[in-house]
Design a protein around this motif. Sequence first.
Motif, PDB file in Angstrom:
ATOM      1  N   ALA A   1      -7.315   2.556 -16.531  1.00  0.00           N
ATOM      2  CA  ALA A   1      -5.309   2.604 -16.704  1.00  0.00           C
ATOM      3  C   ALA A   1      -5.664   0.874 -16.067  1.00  0.00           C
ATOM      4  CB  ALA A   1      -5.178   3.725 -15.764  1.00  0.00           C
ATOM      5  N   CYS A   2      -6.337   0.007 -14.785  1.00  0.00           N
ATOM      6  CA  CYS A   2      -5.799  -0.373 -14.082  1.00  0.00           C
ATOM      7  C   CYS A   2      -6.193  -1.792 -15.480  1.00  0.00           C
ATOM      8  CB  CYS A   2      -6.931  -1.068 -13.025  1.00  0.00           C
ATOM      9  SG  CYS A   2      -7.131  -0.391 -12.021  1.00  0.00           S
ATOM     10  N   GLN A   3      -7.813  -1.406 -15.769  1.00  0.00           N
ATOM     11  CA  GLN A   3      -8.057  -2.792 -17.324  1.00  0.00           C
ATOM     12  C   GLN A   3      -7.190  -3.079 -18.482  1.00  0.00           C
ATOM     13  OE1 GLN A   3     -11.627  -1.608 -18.466  1.00  0.00           O
ATOM     14  NE2 GLN A   3     -13.444  -2.111 -16.935  1.00  0.00           N
ATOM     15  N   GLU A   4      -6.437  -1.455 -18.292  1.00  0.00           N
ATOM     16  CA  GLU A   4      -5.024  -1.909 -19.490  1.00  0.00           C
ATOM     17  C   GLU A   4      -4.350  -1.932 -18.897  1.00  0.00           C
ATOM     18  OE1 GLU A   4      -6.307  -0.508 -22.685  1.00  0.00           O
ATOM     19  OE2 GLU A   4      -8.075  -0.882 -22.242  1.00  0.00           O
ATOM     20  N   LEU A   5      -4.009  -1.462 -17.949  1.00  0.00           N
ATOM     21  CA  LEU A   5      -2.791  -2.675 -17.627  1.00  0.00           C
ATOM     22  C   LEU A   5      -2.857  -3.130 -17.411  1.00  0.00           C
ATOM     23  CD1 LEU A   5      -1.967   0.338 -15.071  1.00  0.00           C
ATOM     24  CD2 LEU A   5      -0.212  -0.015 -16.637  1.00  0.00           C
ATOM     25  N   ARG A   6      -3.674  -5.054 -16.635  1.00  0.00           N
ATOM     26  CA  ARG A   6      -4.037  -6.037 -16.827  1.00  0.00           C
ATOM     27  C   ARG A   6      -4.242  -6.336 -18.083  1.00  0.00           C
ATOM     28  NH1 ARG A   6      -4.219  -7.732 -11.808  1.00  0.00           N
ATOM     29  NH2 ARG A   6      -5.618  -5.811  -9.674  1.00  0.00           N
ATOM     30  N   GLY A   7      -4.559  -5.841 -18.960  1.00  0.00           N
ATOM     31  CA  GLY A   7      -4.742  -6.563 -20.164  1.00  0.00           C
ATOM     32  C   GLY A   7      -3.596  -6.629 -20.753  1.00  0.00           C
ATOM     33  N   ALA A   8      -2.490  -5.596 -20.490  1.00  0.00           N
ATOM     34  CA  ALA A   8      -0.950  -6.147 -21.382  1.00  0.00           C
ATOM     35  C   ALA A   8      -0.147  -6.189 -20.091  1.00  0.00           C
ATOM     36  CB  ALA A   8      -0.767  -4.416 -21.093  1.00  0.00           C
ATOM     37  N   GLY A   9      -0.887  -7.357 -19.185  1.00  0.00           N
ATOM     38  CA  GLY A   9       0.667  -8.290 -18.360  1.00  0.00           C
ATOM     39  C   GLY A   9       1.053  -7.334 -17.399  1.00  0.00           C
ATOM     40  N   PHE A  10       0.571  -6.054 -17.069  1.00  0.00           N
ATOM     41  CA  PHE A  10       1.124  -5.410 -15.395  1.00  0.00           C
ATOM     42  C   PHE A  10      -0.136  -5.684 -15.051  1.00  0.00           C
ATOM     43  CE2 PHE A  10       2.654  -2.905 -19.762  1.00  0.00           C
ATOM     44  CZ  PHE A  10       3.938  -2.981 -19.766  1.00  0.00           C
TER      45      PHE A  10
END
Length: 740
Positions: free
Chosen positions: A699-708
């Motif tokens: 969840a952290c990785q995907e959120l960071r990757g999407a700019g969150f």
Amino acid sequence: MIARRRLSVQGQVQGVGFRPFVFVLAEEMGLTGFVLNSAQGAEIEIEGRAPDLDAFVSKLVAELPPPGHVASIETEEIPSQGGTGFSIGYSAEEGPKSAVVLPDLAPCAACLRELTDPADRRFGYPFINCTHCGPRYSIIRQLPYDRPYTTMAPFEMCPDCRAEYTDPRDRRFHAQPVACPVCGPRLEFVKAGEAHVLGPEALERAAQALEQGLILALMGVGGFHLMVRADDDVAVRRLRDRKRREAKPLAVMVRDADSARAYAEWSEVEFAALTSPAAPIVIARSRGGLAPSIAPGNPNVGLMLPSSPLHHLLMQRLDFPVVATSGNLSDEPICIENGEARVRLAGVADAFLMHDRKIVRPIDDSVCRQLGEDVAILRRARGYAPTPFPCAEAQPGLAAFGPHMKGSVAVCGSGKIVVGQHVGDLDTVSARHRLKEEVDDLLKLQETNLTRAAHDLHPDYASTLLAHAAGVPTFAVQHHVAHAAALGAERGIADPWLAVVWDGTGLGTDGTIWGGEFFLMEGKTARRVGHLRPFRLVGGDAAARQGFRAALGVLHELGLSAKLDHPQASAVANVLKGESRAIQTTSAGRLFDAVSSLRAGIHESRFEGEAAMHWEFLAAESTAEPYPITLSSQGTKPVLDWGPMIAALLAQDESLSQASWRFHAALASGIVQVARALGVERVGLTGGCFQNQLLARLACQELRGAGFTPFEHREIPPNDGGIAFGQAVVISKGITLVDD
Ligand code: ZN
Ligand code: ZN
Ligand code: FE
């Protein structure tokens, strides 16, 4: 040019040797003035040449040894007084008692050196301590923190100890539990049918007992540990049988950092937590070498270092690690008193290693685990509790009674919320009694009376009933709003932000069971802006233990069928068809149970979260695409629809390790989809599901990757151990839930 400054210091500056440190520093630099404790922390007046004063302040911040910590210094220039020398102010000026209660800390490096130095007068003495380490909260009866108010009161200091205690240049200046072999507590070894052994020989006998594979009850910092050698599966299973602890992982104590490296793989942050003064249990990837029944089917192991000089001395005598679990029968509070332990643990322990320094209150071991990016405290107890967290709106007298499982409480002082220790599940009378005691105890240490009580919205939780019985106005707080508020307050997340609250169970305001919630947090509002697709769940409390019930509910919702090998499966399926006694739930935790049942055949959990943990452990890193998960809407509210994911998971014939991976990845992508739909930059992850390392990391990785920007817990548990703090935050700040 001589200047004088008044410094108001805030941070961890009481009971940690701060004043002697300042004294020595000022003397070394030839500065004059004084230091004393204040209600906020410490106050210093310091006089000398201006550049020296600047240097003094930088050294003060940089060189204060842990656990001391300077958070801030307010400086005021005042007229010089031209005095001589530097002095330490005493109790008379020490202000309101509510200043700080410190947690119990593992021996510091200096004490450990003395402990192992044959020339030192405390060589091999199990009760060595100083102002930087040792017992605090476990021995304090009342404030101020002064020897007569601790369980060290009966031990009259010998001249050598008194000299150290009264010398500001000494590391033991005002170290309340200071003691030595001449004047302090001593050990006692008890084994049925044998004469009691007192003093140093008791330690040797305890080590022998462990070598022989016997179960030892050892009086630790916050109560008794049950110990048995961790390399002997028969011995470990005997402990499980006697303690009636079937499958829940057991913690293991290793002698030192090298041994910890031999038994587990560590990230930098995990190792830092392991070796910190709190000395918690840290869950890390196991390297094997321990008895299989310590954590059956679990790739991880919970390790800890010795948390007291007594543990150090014992471990030095052993060439194997030992299981160290709390000295109680399952679900009961930990034993703290010698006589009580010998009665209650008589059927469990073969031998007892005890001492005559009494423990005021039971304190469990703390547990930490790395989640997404950092280590979080999953169980706040020894070494951390009690801890004040700043909250500007907090008013004295409010107590939050917490949830039902993983019970703990929080009590407000002026501008702060003091978070108490882990008490545990409230299924037994003794646990409920302990929770109430904890409220009274923290109120007393805050020198305040109960004026208001916060509790969970669930009317039947034991904590709710205790709050209602307290005879003060009560305030119900929705469970998931409490989780969200806890994270927001802990991390100081700026508004607006999206709270992703995923856990097992919490009563919603619509009478259904929530647990897969999205809240938009802004100002005093927690707006429920989305949730997981609901499904029907039969069986109330039984549904949390029996994952097949969730599995059947999920199948029913999708109009699918699958064969479940459980004797009650068809009865539950029939109830679902009738839909009369099945409640709706949006619980993410139950969704994990469902897939663990459907795909891995885990239909029942022997301890909380077992099915979901099993499913997590199956996953292996993969490049496979996440399962499809879609965002639909119910009215205007986004609903994260796991239907396509479950359908794919059941339809495709692939390995369990890949299925689990794709499931976790799908949930992470679902979180990103909701964040995108709401367009909020900061996203907080909380609730028991985020103890799942893989889910948290993806969840952290995907959120960071999407700019969150993702936020996770660090100090406050993501599980229900964070609920009491959250309740206190919600009531203090006046946060209201909007579900429109
Ligand atoms: Zn020390
Ligand atoms: Zn002494
Ligand atoms: Fe929860």
